[in-house]
Design a protein around this motif. Structure first.
Motif, PDB file in Angstrom:
ATOM      1  N   TYR A  83      42.729  39.642  67.403  1.00 15.95           N
ATOM      2  CA  TYR A  83      42.694  40.913  68.115  1.00 15.95           C
ATOM      3  C   TYR A  83      43.846  40.772  69.244  1.00 15.95           C
ATOM      4  CZ  TYR A  83      40.760  44.139  71.369  1.00 15.95           C
ATOM      5  OH  TYR A  83      40.556  45.430  72.032  1.00 15.95           O
ATOM      6  N   SER A  84      43.848  39.564  69.805  1.00 17.54           N
ATOM      7  CA  SER A  84      45.185  39.314  70.842  1.00 17.54           C
ATOM      8  C   SER A  84      46.385  39.808  70.330  1.00 17.54           C
ATOM      9  CB  SER A  84      44.953  38.075  71.500  1.00 17.54           C
ATOM     10  OG  SER A  84      45.988  37.771  72.397  1.00 17.54           O
ATOM     11  N   GLN A  85      46.834  39.349  69.134  1.00 19.77           N
ATOM     12  CA  GLN A  85      48.000  39.901  68.556  1.00 19.77           C
ATOM     13  C   GLN A  85      48.169  41.024  68.472  1.00 19.77           C
ATOM     14  OE1 GLN A  85      47.695  36.808  65.539  1.00 19.77           O
ATOM     15  NE2 GLN A  85      49.098  35.588  66.434  1.00 19.77           N
ATOM     16  N   TYR A  86      47.110  41.658  67.820  1.00 21.19           N
ATOM     17  CA  TYR A  86      47.117  43.115  67.681  1.00 21.19           C
ATOM     18  C   TYR A  86      47.381  44.022  68.944  1.00 21.19           C
ATOM     19  CZ  TYR A  86      44.584  47.803  67.113  1.00 21.19           C
ATOM     20  OH  TYR A  86      43.969  48.706  67.358  1.00 21.19           O
ATOM     21  N   LYS A  87      46.595  43.681  69.831  1.00 20.52           N
ATOM     22  CA  LYS A  87      46.780  44.335  71.148  1.00 20.52           C
ATOM     23  C   LYS A  87      48.132  44.024  71.688  1.00 20.52           C
ATOM     24  CE  LYS A  87      44.024  46.336  73.107  1.00 20.52           C
ATOM     25  NZ  LYS A  87      43.751  47.896  73.212  1.00 20.52           N
ATOM     26  N   ASP A  88      48.575  42.942  71.510  1.00 14.51           N
ATOM     27  CA  ASP A  88      50.041  42.516  72.112  1.00 14.51           C
ATOM     28  C   ASP A  88      51.375  43.143  71.082  1.00 14.51           C
ATOM     29  OD1 ASP A  88      51.641  41.437  73.824  1.00 14.51           O
ATOM     30  OD2 ASP A  88      52.137  39.666  72.843  1.00 14.51           O
ATOM     31  N   ASN A  89      50.939  44.061  70.207  1.00 16.38           N
ATOM     32  CA  ASN A  89      51.807  44.821  69.381  1.00 16.38           C
ATOM     33  C   ASN A  89      52.395  43.910  68.594  1.00 16.38           C
ATOM     34  OD1 ASN A  89      52.996  47.182  68.341  1.00 16.38           O
ATOM     35  ND2 ASN A  89      54.794  46.926  69.822  1.00 16.38           N
ATOM     36  N   GLN A  90      51.872  42.897  67.868  1.00 15.63           N
ATOM     37  CA  GLN A  90      52.422  41.943  66.956  1.00 15.63           C
ATOM     38  C   GLN A  90      51.650  42.276  65.690  1.00 15.63           C
ATOM     39  OE1 GLN A  90      52.945  37.736  68.346  1.00 15.63           O
ATOM     40  NE2 GLN A  90      52.498  38.630  70.522  1.00 15.63           N
ATOM     41  N   PRO A  91      51.805  43.415  65.149  1.00 18.02           N
ATOM     42  CA  PRO A  91      50.957  43.484  63.683  1.00 18.02           C
ATOM     43  C   PRO A  91      51.261  42.560  62.552  1.00 18.02           C
ATOM     44  CG  PRO A  91      52.760  45.091  63.915  1.00 18.02           C
ATOM     45  CD  PRO A  91      52.772  44.515  65.312  1.00 18.02           C
ATOM     46  N   ASP A  92      52.240  42.008  62.226  1.00 19.76           N
ATOM     47  CA  ASP A  92      52.480  41.168  61.234  1.00 19.76           C
ATOM     48  C   ASP A  92      51.735  40.073  61.611  1.00 19.76           C
ATOM     49  OD1 ASP A  92      54.018  42.888  60.145  1.00 19.76           O
ATOM     50  OD2 ASP A  92      56.010  42.395  60.719  1.00 19.76           O
ATOM     51  N   ASP A  93      51.823  39.326  62.602  1.00 23.36           N
ATOM     52  CA  ASP A  93      51.189  38.284  62.841  1.00 23.36           C
ATOM     53  C   ASP A  93      49.571  38.296  63.135  1.00 23.36           C
ATOM     54  OD1 ASP A  93      53.465  37.014  63.350  1.00 23.36           O
ATOM     55  OD2 ASP A  93      53.589  37.273  65.711  1.00 23.36           O
ATOM     56  N   ALA A  94      49.294  39.516  63.573  1.00 22.49           N
ATOM     57  CA  ALA A  94      47.953  39.623  63.488  1.00 22.49           C
ATOM     58  C   ALA A  94      47.378  40.118  62.147  1.00 22.49           C
ATOM     59  CB  ALA A  94      47.595  40.903  64.193  1.00 22.49           C
ATOM     60  N   MET A  95      48.197  40.369  61.239  1.00 24.15           N
ATOM     61  CA  MET A  95      47.767  40.627  59.896  1.00 24.15           C
ATOM     62  C   MET A  95      47.614  39.208  59.274  1.00 24.15           C
ATOM     63  SD  MET A  95      46.587  42.718  57.535  1.00 24.15           S
ATOM     64  CE  MET A  95      47.007  44.386  58.370  1.00 24.15           C
ATOM     65  N   SER A  96      48.422  38.599  59.484  1.00 23.94           N
ATOM     66  CA  SER A  96      48.603  37.330  58.821  1.00 23.94           C
ATOM     67  C   SER A  96      47.256  36.362  59.267  1.00 23.94           C
ATOM     68  CB  SER A  96      49.946  36.410  59.313  1.00 23.94           C
ATOM     69  OG  SER A  96      50.037  35.300  58.690  1.00 23.94           O
ATOM     70  N   ALA A 114      36.452  41.247  60.640  1.00 22.23           N
ATOM     71  CA  ALA A 114      37.856  40.848  60.025  1.00 22.23           C
ATOM     72  C   ALA A 114      38.309  42.143  59.030  1.00 22.23           C
ATOM     73  CB  ALA A 114      37.885  39.599  59.240  1.00 22.23           C
ATOM     74  N   TYR A 115      37.445  42.458  58.357  1.00 22.46           N
ATOM     75  CA  TYR A 115      37.834  43.800  57.539  1.00 22.46           C
ATOM     76  C   TYR A 115      38.313  44.973  58.449  1.00 22.46           C
ATOM     77  CZ  TYR A 115      37.067  41.535  53.055  1.00 22.46           C
ATOM     78  OH  TYR A 115      37.052  40.685  51.892  1.00 22.46           O
ATOM     79  N   TYR A 116      37.220  45.164  59.364  1.00 17.56           N
ATOM     80  CA  TYR A 116      37.447  46.168  60.185  1.00 17.56           C
ATOM     81  C   TYR A 116      38.586  46.242  61.127  1.00 17.56           C
ATOM     82  CZ  TYR A 116      36.604  49.192  64.332  1.00 17.56           C
ATOM     83  OH  TYR A 116      36.623  50.442  65.133  1.00 17.56           O
ATOM     84  N   LEU A 117      38.971  45.035  61.496  1.00 18.16           N
ATOM     85  CA  LEU A 117      40.128  44.525  62.503  1.00 18.16           C
ATOM     86  C   LEU A 117      41.355  44.985  61.482  1.00 18.16           C
ATOM     87  CD1 LEU A 117      41.587  43.983  64.900  1.00 18.16           C
ATOM     88  CD2 LEU A 117      41.144  41.422  64.312  1.00 18.16           C
ATOM     89  N   ARG A 118      41.514  44.207  60.069  1.00 16.67           N
ATOM     90  CA  ARG A 118      42.656  44.814  59.225  1.00 16.67           C
ATOM     91  C   ARG A 118      42.740  46.243  59.070  1.00 16.67           C
ATOM     92  NH1 ARG A 118      42.809  41.842  53.514  1.00 16.67           N
ATOM     93  NH2 ARG A 118      41.159  43.493  53.022  1.00 16.67           N
ATOM     94  N   GLY A 119      41.811  46.778  58.989  1.00 17.75           N
ATOM     95  CA  GLY A 119      42.041  48.434  59.026  1.00 17.75           C
ATOM     96  C   GLY A 119      42.624  48.977  60.310  1.00 17.75           C
ATOM     97  N   LEU A 120      42.378  48.591  61.352  1.00 21.57           N
ATOM     98  CA  LEU A 120      42.683  49.060  62.716  1.00 21.57           C
ATOM     99  C   LEU A 120      44.050  48.771  62.659  1.00 21.57           C
ATOM    100  CD1 LEU A 120      40.113  48.312  65.354  1.00 21.57           C
ATOM    101  CD2 LEU A 120      40.717  50.238  64.323  1.00 21.57           C
ATOM    102  N   ILE A 121      44.429  47.383  62.163  1.00 23.24           N
ATOM    103  CA  ILE A 121      46.080  47.179  62.444  1.00 23.24           C
ATOM    104  C   ILE A 121      46.964  47.893  61.552  1.00 23.24           C
ATOM    105  CG2 ILE A 121      47.439  45.196  61.856  1.00 23.24           C
ATOM    106  CD1 ILE A 121      45.167  43.169  62.331  1.00 23.24           C
TER     107      ILE A 121
END
Length: 278
Positions: A83-96, A114-121
């Motif tokens: 979530y932190s990586q997603y909010k920090d605009n690091q979608p590739d890292d967040a997805m990994s 986790a599935y929900y967050l993946r969808g958000l990313i």
């Protein structure tokens, strides 16, 4: 000793003590995430996340996972790191990170998140800088739809596997939005082909919308474009049948009173950036 040299000595000593204290402070601060116990390290990372200091929270969560690869805090740290990586605009890292969580914790009670967050990313990866700052949704439907499709699949999997999850209702609402975006993208392409007299292609795109996005509001536009495409191709009987379906399901559609709908954009409109022309 004269007063002046004594004063100099005191100043030098004061500076030495001050510098030593600063050095010790920074050393302690730098090394803290490498030495503090797991609960304190988690609280440190979580506090940074709540304060929107995503760089600091990412570093702390990563250090926690590295130092404590298993344990009661590690699973939560992995999710919050994503979530932190997603909010920090690091979608590739967040997805990994989130994919790693799903792979290693398939039976976790938090895997639905986790599935929900993946969808958000993936959902947010479809929106570029201009769309975020101009709120111009029409240009969004002209972008590559790969992330929209992936986000739809992510939310769909969440809804299928965890129908009672606290995140499923929001996921379904986002699926409706994504469905409409995907349908509009196909309509935009169909209009482009129609205006360039590629009638077979415009018919194919329209038919695709009718078959795959029946519940989207763009289905009416697809029927209208398909009718025009059939007429242009000389298939009058098919055109009449399609128009009847349009009239039955969308009696107020503009094509029914304006057979030239959709109109080609004016030359002036084509010259205006982001005006919605094709």
């Amino acid at each position: 000793m004269s007063p002046l040299p004594a004063l100099k000595v005191l100043v030098v000593l004061a500076l030495a003590v001050s510098l030593g204290a600063c050095s010790m402070f920074h050393h302690k601060k730098r090394d803290s995430i490498d030495t503090m116990p797991v609960d304190a390290l988690y609280n440190n990372a979580h506090a940074s996340l709540e304060n929107a200091d995503y760089a600091a929270s990412t570093r702390a969560f990563q250090r926690l996972i590295a130092r404590f690869p298993s344990g009661p805090y590690t699973e939560q740290a992995q999710l919050e790191l994503a979530y932190s990586q997603y909010k920090d605009n690091q979608p590739d890292d967040a997805m990994s990170t989130v994919n790693g969580f799903i792979k290693t914790n398939p039976t976790s009670k938090h895997v639905d998140y986790a599935y929900y967050l993946r969808g958000l990313i993936n959902f947010d990866r479809t929106t570029g800088f201009l769309e975020r700052h101009t709120k111009h949704s029409d240009s969004q439907t002209r972008r590559d739809q790969a992330y929209n499709l992936q986000s739809f699949d992510d939310f769909s999997e969440l809804s299928r596997r965890f129908p009672d999850s606290a995140y499923t209702a929001d996921a379904r609402q986002r699926m409706i939005y994504l469905r409409n975006e995907l349908a509009q993208y196909e309509i935009n392409v169909a209009e482009f082909y129609l205006q360039h007299k590629a009638y077979v292609a415009s018919a194919d795109r329209s038919q695709y919308v009718i078959e795959h996005y029946q519940q989207a509001p763009q289905a009416g536009d697809a029927l209208a474009i398909l009718t025009r495409s059939y007429l242009a191709l000389g298939h009058k009987e098919l055109a009449d049948q399609t128009r009847q379906v349009l009239a039955l399901n969308y009696p107020n559609h503009p094509y029914l009173t304006d057979p030239k709908w959709p109109h080609a954009p004016s030359t002036l409109r084509k010259m205006v950036p982001f005006s919605g022309h094709h």
